[in-house]
Scaffold this motif. Structure first.
Motif, short mmCIF file in Angstrom:
data_model
loop_
_atom_site.label_atom_id
_atom_site.label_comp_id
_atom_site.label_asym_id
_atom_site.label_seq_id
_atom_site.Cartn_x
_atom_site.Cartn_y
_atom_site.Cartn_z
N PHE A 69 -9.46 24.08 -4.87
CA PHE A 69 -9.26 24.60 -6.22
C PHE A 69 -9.48 23.52 -7.27
O PHE A 69 -10.05 23.78 -8.32
N ALA A 70 -9.04 22.31 -6.98
CA ALA A 70 -9.26 21.20 -7.92
C ALA A 70 -10.76 20.99 -8.13
O ALA A 70 -11.20 20.71 -9.26
N THR A 71 -11.54 21.14 -7.08
CA THR A 71 -12.99 20.99 -7.22
C THR A 71 -13.59 22.15 -8.01
O THR A 71 -14.49 21.95 -8.83
N TRP A 72 -13.10 23.35 -7.79
CA TRP A 72 -13.56 24.49 -8.59
C TRP A 72 -13.24 24.27 -10.07
O TRP A 72 -14.04 24.58 -10.95
N LEU A 73 -12.05 23.72 -10.33
CA LEU A 73 -11.70 23.39 -11.72
C LEU A 73 -12.65 22.34 -12.29
O LEU A 73 -13.06 22.44 -13.46
#
Length: 167
Positions: A69-73
């Motif tokens: 999710f951090a990478t998607w952000l």
């Protein structure tokens, strides 16, 4: 997380994802070294986070999803032009994975990487050039050590026991 003593059968996709994951740390080392000097370097760190996050082999679904999710952000922030936030989110992924690698394989000082990358991000955003350069040297060295150590390991070390993965 891996159990190095367990050798699960690996198919082509397993081998590919382990190689992509490990390549992410190579990219992280290269682009962290370039960060103080080239504006595009944060894109390379985002690519490093993408390589790692797309190929995570972490048993616990909640940690796996948090890092992904951090990478998607990071991607979202990059698309909307918030490059500082994109860099920060990519560093969350990379720092978190370094922390995880410390507990899996006890690679020296990786447990401190979340602190180092957080400070690196702050010095970049606050434009503290000397601090950024020093932290980039530290982070580059640790990403390099991690990349070298990971590539020296057999591929199955990253997979571990396939029966333990939460789906």
């Amino acid at each position: 997380m891996a159990d190095p003593h367990i050798k699960s059968p690996m198919d082509v996709l397993d081998k590919l994802t382990v190689c992509l994951y490990r390549s992410g740390f190579v990219f992280a080392a290269i682009f962290t070294a370039l960060l103080p000097y080239y504006e595009f370097a944060h894109i390379g760190l985002l690519a490093a986070a993408l390589l790692c996050a797309s190929s995570l082999h972490i048993y616990l679904k909640s940690f796996r999803l948090l890092l992904q999710f951090a990478t998607w952000l990071a991607l979202f922030f990059q698309i909307i032009g918030q490059t500082e936030l994109a860099l920060g989110a990519a560093l969350v992924t990379l720092g978190g994975l370094c922390f995880k690698e410390y507990f899996c394989f006890r690679i020296f000082a990786l447990n401190l990487m979340p602190i180092f990358v957080a400070l690196l991000w702050v010095t970049k955003v606050m434009q503290i050039t000397l601090g950024l350069q020093i932290l980039c040297v530290i982070c580059t060295a640790l990403f390099t050590v991690l990349a070298i150590q990971k590539w020296r390991m057999p591929l199955h070390f990253d997979i571990g026991d396939k029966g333990k993965y939460q789906i």
